[in-house]
Write an enzyme that holds these catalytic residues in place. Structure first.
Site, PDB file in Angstrom:
ATOM      1  N   GLY A  79      10.978 -41.041  -4.236  1.00 60.21           N
ATOM      2  CA  GLY A  79       9.694 -41.169  -3.540  1.00 60.21           C
ATOM      3  C   GLY A  79       9.690 -40.252  -2.334  1.00 60.21           C
ATOM      4  N   ARG A 134       5.442 -49.420 -10.616  1.00 60.91           N
ATOM      5  CA  ARG A 134       6.100 -49.777  -9.352  1.00 60.91           C
ATOM      6  C   ARG A 134       5.629 -51.167  -8.934  1.00 60.91           C
ATOM      7  NH1 ARG A 134       4.914 -46.340  -4.000  1.00 60.91           N
ATOM      8  NH2 ARG A 134       2.965 -47.530  -4.078  1.00 60.91           N
ATOM      9  N   MET A 140      -5.718  -7.092   8.676  1.00 56.70           N
ATOM     10  CA  MET A 140      -5.128  -6.278   9.748  1.00 56.70           C
ATOM     11  C   MET A 140      -5.973  -5.016   9.930  1.00 56.70           C
ATOM     12  SD  MET A 140      -1.092  -6.920   9.039  1.00 56.70           S
ATOM     13  CE  MET A 140      -1.203  -6.550   7.296  1.00 56.70           C
ATOM     14  N   ARG A 191      -3.462  -1.667  -5.818  1.00 56.74           N
ATOM     15  CA  ARG A 191      -2.683  -2.898  -5.623  1.00 56.74           C
ATOM     16  C   ARG A 191      -3.002  -3.837  -6.778  1.00 56.74           C
ATOM     17  NH1 ARG A 191      -6.165  -4.543  -0.284  1.00 56.74           N
ATOM     18  NH2 ARG A 191      -8.142  -4.973  -1.312  1.00 56.74           N
ATOM     19  N   ASN A 224       7.515 -38.831  -0.455  1.00 60.50           N
ATOM     20  CA  ASN A 224       6.676 -39.035   0.737  1.00 60.50           C
ATOM     21  C   ASN A 224       7.443 -39.850   1.782  1.00 60.50           C
ATOM     22  OD1 ASN A 224       4.690 -37.758  -0.714  1.00 60.50           O
ATOM     23  ND2 ASN A 224       3.632 -39.619  -1.304  1.00 60.50           N
ATOM     24  N   ASP A 225       7.939 -41.028   1.381  1.00 61.48           N
ATOM     25  CA  ASP A 225       8.695 -41.863   2.313  1.00 61.48           C
ATOM     26  C   ASP A 225      10.047 -41.244   2.660  1.00 61.48           C
ATOM     27  OD1 ASP A 225       6.918 -43.827   2.907  1.00 61.48           O
ATOM     28  OD2 ASP A 225       7.646 -45.276   1.444  1.00 61.48           O
ATOM     29  N   SER A 264      13.769 -42.649  -9.243  1.00 67.63           N
ATOM     30  CA  SER A 264      12.571 -41.849  -8.998  1.00 67.63           C
ATOM     31  C   SER A 264      12.508 -41.593  -7.497  1.00 67.63           C
ATOM     32  CB  SER A 264      11.317 -42.587  -9.463  1.00 67.63           C
ATOM     33  OG  SER A 264      10.166 -41.815  -9.192  1.00 67.63           O
ATOM     34  N   LYS A 324       0.829  -1.207   0.000  1.00 68.02           N
ATOM     35  CA  LYS A 324       0.000   0.000   0.000  1.00 68.02           C
ATOM     36  C   LYS A 324       0.863   1.257   0.000  1.00 68.02           C
ATOM     37  CE  LYS A 324      -3.735  -0.466   2.233  1.00 68.02           C
ATOM     38  NZ  LYS A 324      -4.665  -0.693   3.369  1.00 68.02           N
ATOM     39  N   GLU A 381      13.941 -43.672  -1.647  1.00 68.21           N
ATOM     40  CA  GLU A 381      13.045 -43.210  -0.575  1.00 68.21           C
ATOM     41  C   GLU A 381      13.592 -43.543   0.813  1.00 68.21           C
ATOM     42  OE1 GLU A 381       9.265 -45.185  -1.294  1.00 68.21           O
ATOM     43  OE2 GLU A 381      10.307 -46.799  -2.327  1.00 68.21           O
ATOM     44  N   HIS A 430     -15.670  -8.054   1.550  1.00 63.03           N
ATOM     45  CA  HIS A 430     -14.649  -8.949   2.114  1.00 63.03           C
ATOM     46  C   HIS A 430     -14.825 -10.376   1.613  1.00 63.03           C
ATOM     47  CE1 HIS A 430     -13.280 -11.791   5.283  1.00 63.03           C
ATOM     48  NE2 HIS A 430     -12.204 -11.035   5.243  1.00 63.03           N
ATOM     49  N   GLY A 468      -8.161  -7.024   4.454  1.00 58.01           N
ATOM     50  CA  GLY A 468      -9.037  -7.074   5.615  1.00 58.01           C
ATOM     51  C   GLY A 468      -8.484  -7.789   6.822  1.00 58.01           C
ATOM     52  N   TYR A 506      12.153 -35.033 -14.767  1.00 59.53           N
ATOM     53  CA  TYR A 506      10.698 -34.924 -14.768  1.00 59.53           C
ATOM     54  C   TYR A 506      10.166 -34.886 -13.336  1.00 59.53           C
ATOM     55  CZ  TYR A 506      10.434 -39.934 -13.630  1.00 59.53           C
ATOM     56  OH  TYR A 506      10.562 -41.152 -13.007  1.00 59.53           O
ATOM     57  N   ARG A 539      -3.755   2.988   8.364  1.00 60.08           N
ATOM     58  CA  ARG A 539      -4.019   1.672   7.776  1.00 60.08           C
ATOM     59  C   ARG A 539      -2.755   0.818   7.772  1.00 60.08           C
ATOM     60  NH1 ARG A 539      -7.379   4.868   4.069  1.00 60.08           N
ATOM     61  NH2 ARG A 539      -9.461   3.955   3.905  1.00 60.08           N
ATOM     62  N   CYS A 562       8.201 -38.692  -7.702  1.00 64.89           N
ATOM     63  CA  CYS A 562       6.833 -39.182  -7.892  1.00 64.89           C
ATOM     64  C   CYS A 562       6.004 -39.080  -6.624  1.00 64.89           C
ATOM     65  CB  CYS A 562       6.855 -40.623  -8.394  1.00 64.89           C
ATOM     66  SG  CYS A 562       7.653 -41.781  -7.264  1.00 64.89           S
TER      67      CYS A 562
END
Length: 878
Positions: A772, A622, A111, A344, A774-775, A770, A30, A751, A460, A109, A857, A100, A837
């Site tokens: 993994g 897999r 703050m 803005r 997550n693991d 590849s 702002k 992994e 809002h 909105g 990839y 402001r 992956c």
């Protein structure tokens, strides 16, 4: 500057404009834009900005203003007095200010704001004289006492509102604007009593004390719950705090020749290149944004003040050409004079973001590279969401304003807390409110959609919903919402919290019941933007898919193959699960092989369907990953049923279930460990893959499978299993008399941290890695992704984590393992193909990391493919 060598305040006005639009980190969005608008000649009321660094100093000092700041404030107020010819707190010609917030990233909105600051009993007399309108002056004063009491001193707004209702009732009026001068004088006295009762202080009559307290309130609002929650939802991190913008007031409530409004240089919901906005005659700006009154469309200003409308059109063009962006700006008309209060970058829907980016290239405002960088990748999710089926029957109950596109249905929730609780319990709810406020942000985020009875397209609810891509219908004036009774009444019909309504954010329609939806069509501007993204990106984007249907859908979204095809899901089909369970219960290899022989035709057929859907593109399959106990029933009744189907005793089933039980199955007998123990499982799966590939190729279908061995921790594991893969493929070729090269690459998932650390050894037996993630994330951190939610909220709130590490890759820890593994692997085998992956494959920040460390990839769910394509292009463009 007084008593300070550090510049904490930047002035903007006719005499000087110290900031620029590039200074958002220091001045907030702002403040930087107020200085910029001033410097390009737009009519901006003068003011000054206190920096975000000062906010950080305030918080670091335990909530104390830095030494010398108030002296600097006094000096800048004196500059304002010189420029305006007014005096702060004067009973002759008082200078009034707005205070402001303004962070570097827009948080609409979230703050705090205080208007009309500087009004006191003395200044009230001066404002009444100068304006010639005592009612206006009294109205401004009562607004200040209310807002100051609420925002600065923590007196609940409802305490003031109750007095307002009492006095309106006493004078026999319904609307705020109908209360006369005498009533407002009485209201000021009542407001002062409320203020003193709840604060223990009289309302301050020193304007500089008001200003000091207001500045502190804005700094404090950086850490109020709704602002913290908003930053968490939007993953806004690394900011110093909020700036404070102190600006000369411009009054839109001085009579019928005054007004206020909010406008966008283009339509933020659709992206159409058409001036778009709303205004209210004889009102202050908060009345529009808060949704207290339903405003008029800005086009209607032509009938009210055509010369002001033409000025707005001219200013709109100046802003858009200067910023080369769709802008959202606020304005006020004071007695026929237009003032620009802020601008803005306009928040927009995903639909609008794509259209605006493409249109601006066609109009010559920006180039293709900038257009690709302009669209937040996650906003594309909005284009991939369903809409209501146009052929479906609709019982339209009422119509509001189409504030944010989408199609949402759900039962009715009447408060934010109710929406949170019911959503977390699995219900789909619509948050139904008269108007929303920043305190509702948690419920708004979790609700399927938002419906309000008042407020407009710039309220809002509308602004926040558009920023999230959340379906919203606003200003549905026909609705009578009773929060206490939890009912909505429309034309004599009443709906409760157990009734389902549907809202169409593109038309504003509110419908009875759950209206059927349909899948999106991806063409036009979306396809154009995706073509441009593909020109710039270097990362390929694959998908995680286990069925031909998922593969087909992902290909439509632009997937360049399958990076993860999970085979375990295929075994849960009712036709197959009994044979799978028979294999698990078998005590000898010969019996296991007989059971696997029953599964082979199913596996082969699955793969043929997927290879056909992905013809000409790689499909990484897999091999079986989860522990075997996951396939067996755990309840006694289901175990007895299985025993009967397999002609064994229930005790045999129970004994095997007990035998397979593991204390920590995620670290147990799963992944490649199963293939070491039960090589016949690997042989069946590889046979199915090879036979399916040969069958496809013999039918002129270009099948390109890849075999991925999961959960490898040592090079020896992979060496043993690779040998079995190659031997099995050779046996299939011989059995089928297939003489051509089969060329099915095989590789592994990285992994386990040990595999990453010894990647140079593992790579000797792999055509690809590849990751993994997550693991790899849970094994690196040492916590389970299934159990992390017991402490994750605390970690996010206390900023131990900036983001959930399962949603956005931990680039410093897990990322270091990936980068090291990539370098070590390619040092041994330069042709080693690298990808990820896990769920991170669809996260824009994680994709940027993958690009930076040279992966080939990423692979993600079908509905994230478009997001990943755009994120990969933005990563390439830097």
């Amino acid at each position: 500057m007084a008593n300070s060598t550090k510049k904490r305040i930047y002035y903007f006005g006719r005499t000087k404009a110290e900031g620029t639009k590039e200074m958002k980190a220091l001045l907030g969005g702002k403040g930087a834009n107020l200085a910029e608008m001033t410097s390009i000649g737009l009519p901006v009321p003068p003011g000054f900005t206190i920096t975000t660094e000062t906010c950080a100093e305030y918080n670091e000092a335990g909530g104390k203003l830095p030494p010398g700041l108030l002296e600097d404030v006094h000096e800048n107020v004196a500059l304002l007095e010189q420029e305006t010819g007014k005096q702060f707190g004067s009973e002759a010609n008082p200078l009034l200010l707005s205070v402001r917030s303004g962070a570097a990233v827009s948080m609409p909105g979230m703050m705090d704001t205080v208007l009309n600051l500087g009004l006191t009993d003395r200044a009230l007399q001066g404002l009444a004289k100068v304006s010639g309108n005592r009612r206006f002056a009294a109205d401004a004063y009562r607004r200040l006492i209310n807002m100051f009491g609420d925002v600065v001193m923590g007196v609940a707004h409802e305490k003031f509102e109750a007095e307002f209702e009492r006095i309106k009732s006493k004078y026999g009026v319904l609307l705020d604007t109908e209360l006369g001068e005498e009533g407002l004088e009485e209201l000021i006295s009542a407001y002062k009593d409320v203020y003193q009762k709840h604060t223990g202080e009289v309302f301050p009559q020193d304007p500089f004390l008001q200003l000091e307290k207001a500045i502190e309130a804005v700094f404090k609002s950086w850490n109020i719950p709704r602002a913290v929650k908003y930053r968490q939802i939007h993953e806004i991190t690394g900011l110093l705090g909020t700036a404070v913008n102190v600006q000369t007031m411009a009054f839109g409530n001085m009579g019928e020749d005054s007004g206020t409004g909010v406008a966008f240089t283009r339509n933020p919901a659709t992206g159409e290149n058409k001036f778009y906005g709303e205004f209210l005659v004889n009102a202050q700006g908060e009345d529009v944004v808060a949704g207290i009154r339903t405003p008029q469309p800005v086009e209607e200003m032509q009938a009210w003040r055509p010369e002001i409308y033409e000025q707005l059109l001219k200013n709109k063009d100046i802003l858009e050409h200067h910023y080369q962006e769709m802008e959202d700006f606020e304005f006020t008309i004071e007695r026929g004079t237009l003032y620009m209060l802020q601008t803005r970058t306009g928040k927009r829907t995903g639909f609008a973001a794509v259209k605006i980016a493409v249109d601006m290239v066609r109009e010559g405002l920006i180039d293709k590279a900038l257009a690709v960088q302009r669209v937040p990748p996650n906003d594309l999710n909005q284009l991939l969401l369903p809409t209501f089926d146009p052929q479906a029957q609709r019982e339209v109950l009422a119509k509001g304003l189409p504030a944010s596109p989408g199609a949402a249905s759900g039962k009715l929730a009447f408060t934010a807390s109710e929406a949170v609780q019911r959503s977390e319990n699995g219900e789909k709810v619509l948050l139904v409110r008269k108007e929303t406020s920043p305190e509702d942000v948690s419920g708004m985020h979790l609700a399927a959609g938002i419906l309000t009875s008042t407020g407009g397209m710039t309220s809002h609810a509308a602004v926040v919903a558009r920023g999230w891509g959340k379906c919203c219908v606003a200003g549905a004036g026909a609705l009578r919402i009773d929060e206490s009774r939890k009912t909505v009444t429309v034309d004599g019909r009443t709906f409760t919290d157990q009734d389902v309504l549907s809202i169409d954010g593109s038309t504003g329609e509110i419908m009875v019941g759950d209206v059927p939806r349909r899948e999106p069509e991806l063409s036009g501007d979306f396809a154009t933007l995706m073509e441009w993204a593909d020109e710039f990106r270097t990362l390929a984007v694959r998908t995680n898919a286990d069925t031909p249907e998922d593969a087909t859908r992902a290909r439509e979204f632009g997937a360049q193959g399958i990076g993860l095809c999970r085979t375990e899901h295929m075994f849960f089909d009712p036709e197959r699960i009994t044979a799978m369970r028979g294999m698990i219960l078998a005590s000898e290899q010969s019996a296991r092989r007989r059971a696997l022989d029953k599964l082979l035709p199913y596996q082969r057929k699955d793969f043929e369907g997927i290879f056909k859907a992905m013809e000409g593109l790689p499909v990484t399959v897999r091999l079986l990953d989860p522990p075997l106990h996951e396939f067996l029933p755990q309840e006694a009744a289901a175990q007895a049923e299985l025993a009967k189907a397999l002609d064994v005793s229930p005790e045999t089933v129970q004994a095997r279930v007990t035998q397979l039980h593991e204390t920590n199955p995620m670290l147990g007998h799963r992944g490649c460990r199963l293939s070491i123990t039960y090589p016949e499982i690997l042989e069946m799966q590889v046979t199915a893959i090879a036979e399916a590939a040969i069958n496809c190729r013999q039918n002129n279908i270009d099948a390109r499978p890849e075999i991925m061995i999961p959960l490898v921790g040592t090079a020896k594991e992979l060496a043993i299993l690779r040998e079995k893969v190659l031997a099995t493929m050779a046996a299939v070729k011989q059995a089928k008399g297939y003489s051509e090269a089969l060329e099915i690459p095989d590789g592994t998932m990285i992994e386990i941290p040990r595999a990453a650390l010894t990647a140079d050894e593992v790579a000797q037996y792999a055509d690809f890695f590849s990751f993994g993630t997550n693991d790899l994330t849970q094994m690196t951190y040492g916590f389970s992704r299934d159990d992390i939610n017991t402490f994750l909220p605390d970690y996010l709130e206390q900023e131990v984590f900036e983001r959930d590490p399962f949603q956005s890759l931990d680039t410093r820890g897990v990322g270091q393992l990936i980068e090291m593994s990539a370098k070590k692997g390619r040092a041994v085998k330069a042709s080693l193909k690298l990808g990820i992956c896990g769920e991170h494959g669809g996260d824009p920040a994680s994709i940027a990391f993958c690009h930076r460390v040279g992966l080939d990839y990423v692979s993600c769910s079908p509905f994230r493919v478009a997001v990943a394509r755009l994120a990969a292009a933005q990563a390439a463009l830097g």
